[in-house]
Design a protein around this motif. Structure first.
Motif, PDB file in Angstrom:
ATOM      1  N   UNK A  48     -14.808  -6.316  88.149  1.00  0.00           N
ATOM      2  CA  UNK A  48     -13.528  -5.846  87.631  1.00  0.00           C
ATOM      3  C   UNK A  48     -13.687  -5.248  86.229  1.00  0.00           C
ATOM      4  N   UNK A  49     -14.952  -4.997  85.860  1.00  0.00           N
ATOM      5  CA  UNK A  49     -15.193  -4.337  84.581  1.00  0.00           C
ATOM      6  C   UNK A  49     -14.948  -5.224  83.372  1.00  0.00           C
ATOM      7  N   UNK A 105     -30.916  -4.060  79.292  1.00  0.00           N
ATOM      8  CA  UNK A 105     -30.325  -2.969  78.518  1.00  0.00           C
ATOM      9  C   UNK A 105     -30.617  -1.626  79.169  1.00  0.00           C
ATOM     10  N   UNK A 106     -29.723  -0.685  78.990  1.00  0.00           N
ATOM     11  CA  UNK A 106     -29.883   0.691  79.458  1.00  0.00           C
ATOM     12  C   UNK A 106     -29.870   1.614  78.240  1.00  0.00           C
ATOM     13  N   UNK A 107     -30.489   2.769  78.434  1.00  0.00           N
ATOM     14  CA  UNK A 107     -30.427   3.762  77.376  1.00  0.00           C
ATOM     15  C   UNK A 107     -31.352   3.476  76.205  1.00  0.00           C
ATOM     16  N   UNK A 108     -32.274   2.586  76.392  1.00  0.00           N
ATOM     17  CA  UNK A 108     -33.269   2.306  75.355  1.00  0.00           C
ATOM     18  C   UNK A 108     -34.527   1.818  76.068  1.00  0.00           C
ATOM     19  N   UNK A 141     -23.115  -5.945  87.973  1.00  0.00           N
ATOM     20  CA  UNK A 141     -23.913  -6.562  86.917  1.00  0.00           C
ATOM     21  C   UNK A 141     -23.410  -6.092  85.560  1.00  0.00           C
ATOM     22  N   UNK A 142     -23.273  -7.043  84.632  1.00  0.00           N
ATOM     23  CA  UNK A 142     -23.018  -6.677  83.240  1.00  0.00           C
ATOM     24  C   UNK A 142     -24.358  -6.353  82.597  1.00  0.00           C
ATOM     25  N   UNK A 143     -24.484  -5.124  82.114  1.00  0.00           N
ATOM     26  CA  UNK A 143     -25.696  -4.723  81.391  1.00  0.00           C
ATOM     27  C   UNK A 143     -25.266  -4.295  79.992  1.00  0.00           C
ATOM     28  N   UNK A 165     -21.772  -2.913  79.509  1.00  0.00           N
ATOM     29  CA  UNK A 165     -21.413  -1.888  80.477  1.00  0.00           C
ATOM     30  C   UNK A 165     -21.567  -2.538  81.852  1.00  0.00           C
ATOM     31  N   UNK A 166     -21.035  -1.894  82.876  1.00  0.00           N
ATOM     32  CA  UNK A 166     -21.075  -2.535  84.197  1.00  0.00           C
ATOM     33  C   UNK A 166     -21.685  -1.604  85.223  1.00  0.00           C
TER      34      UNK A 166
END
Lengths: 150, 391
Positions: free
Chosen positions: A33-34, A111-114, A138-140, A128-129
């Motif tokens: 649900x974000x 983590x994303x974007x790194x 997944x919460x990332x 982020x989801x």
């Protein structure tokens, strides 16, 4: 190496699925649900993660999932090279990251974007989801734009 | 034979299987456990039919299987300890209480597994989640790809590097010390395969900051001890009993998750060690050696700190320059440890401590050893510690 941590969205379907039952299932259901929510005691306001059935501080059973800001910083991390889970390492080494939330509790995530080489302790991140095939979500975390790096 | 009028617990027998990788033990998981148990009972100079107590291992053999296969006929005390790799040392407390209270006369404590040829412990969470460690990994770590112990513990190692500047060379010093000691031990899997610090630093990443040579061996191995009292040992004419001066166990808070500890480096040993020292009437400075559970190199550094051998944050420096090698200020893992002897779940550390205190440790003997310390580490940093000494 890409600027992702090796388990990018393309690999999401191959990832181990988050649980759907019990308190752990409730934790991940909020991600779909974000929202990132953590368990908090309604009586003494203590956060508990992983969640519990009884507050260890005040014995209350008045526990509920409360929203958190989703902001935090990198506390520690690992980069996995060995194929403990071959589908995860197929795209290269990947990072698992412990984030200390603004509210205090820590969550193990990624983590994303790194890239793994760019990770530093104290790196400001924002939740982020990501959808997961046949699972909740997944919460990332992603580096927080504009936040000051340590 | 008493201390201050009270009979004391002691280890009167030790036993081990041959430690190996290829081609494997040729036995089942239960088979290696039984072999080690029989050898320990024989070393104690008794017969399985006289053994009236057992602490069943936390994996691979139940009390019923021990009884039926060893021919134990009068089991009056049994138990099981579920602290992962901390279980064998923690089990010594249960056995000590059993023999000093009269609940049993002889207690056998075997553990073992075909850790190489059998089920290799790769993805802990893909196994049935019967332990809290496995449940937490399954529910909260595995969805992000953290599935195995070296990943979980590497999180702690990394944070130690961040906070205290602990260097890879310190991890390497632990690996090199264990490997050096293994060269002196005919029962060590890594005998004949020496390793330099550069070899360690050149070994491939497993899960950063752990390299291959930061990780324990996967071996087929089992080890066991027999516990009784000093009075019984004297009556039986046991030649060299080793006194269990104190045992303690502990868990960090929360016990079921390593990432959410307010004091991140607090582990079970942090609380257990002072209790053990107080009960034994000694301090860490009195130890002639320490056999420290070495699932990975950093865990040795962390346990040396939390057991009070050096202040927190100093462990990286403490282990350098040969200080934990034979001849150094605190010889650690004189048998080669899990890193270079075998992964007998830490009971091989107890066996080695007994050999040192019997003065039968061969080329690795610490001259005149009187007091030794053994630690266990398991699951979410559960800890155990035993203080052993000559009578």
């Amino acid at each position: 190496m890409s600027t992702d941590t090796g388990t990018g969205s393309g690999a999401a379907a191959d990832r181990p699925r988050p649980p759907t039952e019990g308190l752990a299932g409730e934790f991940f259901a909020w991600h779909a649900r974000g929202q990132l929510r953590l368990q908090r005691c309604g009586q003494c306001r203590r956060w508990s993660h992983p969640p519990v059935l009884t507050c260890p501080a005040c014995d209350s059973t008045d526990l509920s999932w409360q929203p958190v800001s989703g902001r935090g910083e990198v506390f520690t991390w690992t980069v996995t090279h060995h194929p403990f889970h071959p589908r995860l390492t197929a795209a290269g080494p990947y990072a698992c990251v412990v984030v200390t939330t603004e509210e205090g509790p820590r969550v193990l995530s990624t983590v994303r974007g790194v890239s793994p080489e760019q990770l530093t302790a104290g790196l400001p991140v924002q939740v982020d989801f990501e959808p997961v095939a046949d699972g909740p979500a997944l919460a990332v975390f992603r580096p927080r734009p504009g936040a000051e790096r340590p | 034979m008493t201390v201050d009028g009270q009979d004391v617990a002691c280890i009167i027998g030790v036993g081990e299987t041959d430690y190996c990788r290829k081609p494997g033990s040729g036995l089942s998981d239960l088979g290696v456990v039984l072999q080690a148990a029989r050898r320990a009972i024989a070393d104690a100079g008794t017969d399985p039919r006289e053994v009236d107590g057992a602490i069943a291992p936390y994996i691979n053999a139940s009390m019923e299987e021990l009884q039926d296969n060893l021919g134990m006929r009068r089991v009056s005390y049994s138990g099981q300890v579920n602290m992962g790799g901390a279980s064998p040392v923690a089990s010594l407390q249960h056995a000590s209480l059993a023999v000093t209270s009269g609940a049993a006369r002889f207690v056998v404590l075997p553990v073992g597994w075909n850790g190489y040829s059998g089920l290799r412990p790769r993805d802990a969470a893909s196994q049935v989640a019967i332990t809290t460690f496995r449940k937490t990994v399954r529910d909260y770590y595995r969805p992000y790809g953290t599935v195995a112990p070296p990943q979980v513990y590497a999180l702690m190692a990394r944070r130690h590097m961040i906070e205290f500047g602990t260097a890879a060379e310190s991890f390497g010093a632990v690996a090199v010390a264990c490997r050096k000691h293994a060269q002196l031990n005919p029962r060590a899997v890594m005998r004949g395969r020496p390793m330099t610090l550069q070899d360690h630093l050149d070994s491939p990443w497993v899960t950063e900051p752990y390299r291959r040579f930061d990780c324990c061996l996967e071996t087929d191995s089992a080890a066991a001890v027999v516990v009784s009292t000093l009075a019984t040992a004297r009556r039986l004419g046991v030649s060299s009993p080793v006194v269990i001066a104190a045992v303690a166990e502990g868990r960090a808070e929360p016990a079921s998750d390593v990432v959410n500890r307010e004091d991140f480096f607090r582990i079970g040993l942090t609380d257990a060690a002072p209790r053990a020292y107080q009960a034994a009437g000694i301090g860490p400075e009195d130890a002639d050696f320490a056999q420290v559970y070495d699932c990975f190199t950093f865990e040795v550094i962390q346990q040396l700190e939390e057991a009070g051998f050096c202040p927190r944050g100093e462990g990286g420096r403490f282990v350098r320059d040969g200080a934990i090698e034979l001849g150094g200020r605190l010889p650690v893992n004189t048998h080669g440890g899990l890193l270079s002897q075998a992964h007998a779940l830490g009971m091989n550390h107890v066996v080695e401590a007994v050999r040192q205190l019997r003065w039968s440790a061969g080329a690795a003997q610490v001259d005149g050893a009187q007091v030794g310390i053994v630690t266990g580490w398991g699951d979410m940093g559960d800890g155990s510690i035993a203080v052993l000494r000559r009578p």
